[in-house]
Write an enzyme that holds these catalytic residues in place. Structure first.
Site, mmCIF file in Angstrom:
data_model
loop_
_atom_site.group_PDB
_atom_site.id
_atom_site.type_symbol
_atom_site.label_atom_id
_atom_site.label_comp_id
_atom_site.label_asym_id
_atom_site.label_seq_id
_atom_site.Cartn_x
_atom_site.Cartn_y
_atom_site.Cartn_z
ATOM 1 N N ARG A 200 -8.919 27.392 -4.237
ATOM 2 C CA ARG A 200 -7.581 27.231 -3.649
ATOM 3 C C ARG A 200 -7.194 25.777 -3.440
ATOM 4 N NH1 ARG A 200 -8.445 29.747 1.783
ATOM 5 N NH2 ARG A 200 -10.427 28.736 1.414
ATOM 6 N N GLU B 113 -11.154 16.506 7.267
ATOM 7 C CA GLU B 113 -10.662 15.880 8.483
ATOM 8 C C GLU B 113 -10.375 14.420 8.163
ATOM 9 O OE1 GLU B 113 -12.510 17.467 12.541
ATOM 10 O OE2 GLU B 113 -13.513 15.672 11.791
ATOM 11 N N GLN C 174 0.971 3.127 14.772
ATOM 12 C CA GLN C 174 1.983 3.158 13.717
ATOM 13 C C GLN C 174 1.329 3.706 12.458
ATOM 14 O OE1 GLN C 174 4.351 -0.395 13.192
ATOM 15 N NE2 GLN C 174 4.779 0.093 11.068
ATOM 16 N N ASN D 31 2.082 4.433 8.288
ATOM 17 C CA ASN D 31 2.958 4.066 7.177
ATOM 18 C C ASN D 31 2.513 4.750 5.897
ATOM 19 O OD1 ASN D 31 4.294 2.028 8.805
ATOM 20 N ND2 ASN D 31 2.480 0.786 8.503
ATOM 21 N N ARG E 273 0.276 -5.172 -3.921
ATOM 22 C CA ARG E 273 0.852 -5.483 -2.612
ATOM 23 C C ARG E 273 -0.200 -6.253 -1.823
ATOM 24 N NH1 ARG E 273 5.509 -2.397 -1.584
ATOM 25 N NH2 ARG E 273 5.798 -0.657 -3.032
ATOM 26 N N HIS F 51 -1.712 -9.266 2.780
ATOM 27 C CA HIS F 51 -0.894 -9.334 3.989
ATOM 28 C C HIS F 51 -1.751 -9.327 5.256
ATOM 29 C CE1 HIS F 51 2.200 -7.005 1.362
ATOM 30 N NE2 HIS F 51 2.231 -8.306 1.105
ATOM 31 N N LYS G 274 -6.276 -1.774 10.214
ATOM 32 C CA LYS G 274 -5.676 -0.745 9.366
ATOM 33 C C LYS G 274 -6.737 0.208 8.852
ATOM 34 C CE LYS G 274 -2.045 -3.803 7.643
ATOM 35 N NZ LYS G 274 -1.530 -4.492 6.454
ATOM 36 N N HIS H 283 -5.153 -8.035 3.805
ATOM 37 C CA HIS H 283 -5.321 -6.776 3.068
ATOM 38 C C HIS H 283 -4.350 -6.705 1.899
ATOM 39 C CE1 HIS H 283 -4.035 -2.495 2.514
ATOM 40 N NE2 HIS H 283 -5.317 -2.424 2.254
ATOM 41 N N TYR I 84 -1.472 4.289 5.637
ATOM 42 C CA TYR I 84 -2.267 3.463 6.533
ATOM 43 C C TYR I 84 -1.830 3.642 7.970
ATOM 44 C CZ TYR I 84 1.305 0.051 4.877
ATOM 45 O OH TYR I 84 2.452 -0.583 4.473
ATOM 46 N N LYS J 38 8.029 -12.222 -2.155
ATOM 47 C CA LYS J 38 7.212 -12.730 -1.052
ATOM 48 C C LYS J 38 5.758 -12.902 -1.487
ATOM 49 C CE LYS J 38 5.070 -10.662 2.816
ATOM 50 N NZ LYS J 38 5.004 -9.619 3.802
ATOM 51 N N ASP J 39 5.190 -11.886 -2.144
ATOM 52 C CA ASP J 39 3.789 -11.967 -2.544
ATOM 53 C C ASP J 39 3.578 -13.005 -3.647
ATOM 54 O OD1 ASP J 39 3.195 -10.049 -0.667
ATOM 55 O OD2 ASP J 39 3.048 -8.405 -2.108
#
Length: 185
Positions: free
Chosen positions: A23, A28, A46, A48, A58, A61, A70, A117, A130, A165-166
């Site tokens: 199935r 967890e 938070q 995301n 990405r 940061h 994170k 990261h 994250y 930006k990166d």
């Protein structure tokens, strides 16, 4: 849950126990008691989700001040995920560790506060999630160039798709000392 240490003290790979049959599967994704036992005793405030196409990179940061820890994982696809120790005075300052995170291996990666990261997408697309220990703070938002030779990151792609930006992020050596976290043993 299996906890795997890395070459950067505090950065951990977590493999949940997966229960599967015809199935599908169940696992967890977070259990406060088990994570506390693994040394991750943080309150996540938070959550995301990002979706990126193949070849997107990405990062790298971080936030300073107001750093974020994170807990990251992939819901769909495959990414190469990287953490870099940027804590001034750390014995592993400027060192990185990379890990493959995929929807199939169900791994989670814990990136402690004081680390930069980033990740790159290797599948056609990836849905990345994250959990963060601090809210996003635009005034504290910072980054380091993804291909800084001093970091020696062996990214599995050479010409990624980057944000402006990166693409314009500074080298680690060019970041003002007050814009980096301190190592607190």
């Amino acid at each position: 849950m299996k906890v795997i240490g890395t070459t950067l003290p505090g950065a951990l790979i977590l493999e949940p126990q997966v229960f599967g049959d015809a199935r599908g599967f169940f696992y967890e994704s977070y259990n406060q008691a088990k994570y506390r036992e693994a040394g991750i005793d943080h309150h996540f405030i938070q959550s995301n989700v990002s979706r990126s196409a193949k070849g997107v990179l990405r990062g790298l940061h971080y936030q300073w001040p107001n750093p974020q820890g994170k807990l990251v994982s992939v819901l769909e696809g495959e990414v190469y995920d990287v953490a870099v120790d940027i804590r001034r005075g750390s014995p592993t300052f400027g060192q990185s560790v990379g890990v493959m995170l995929t929807a199939d291996n169900h791994r989670h990666f814990w990136i402690p506060e004081g680390f930069a990261h980033g990740f790159c997408v290797l599948s056609e697309f990836a849905t990345f999630t994250y959990q963060c220990t601090a809210l996003y703070d635009a005034k504290a938002d910072a980054s380091i160039r993804w291909n800084d030779a001093a970091l020696g990151i062996d990214w599995p792609l050479s010409a990624p798709l980057l944000s402006d930006k990166d693409g314009k992020a500074p080298l680690l050596e060019d970041v003002a000392p007050e814009r980096l976290p301190d190592f607190l043993p």
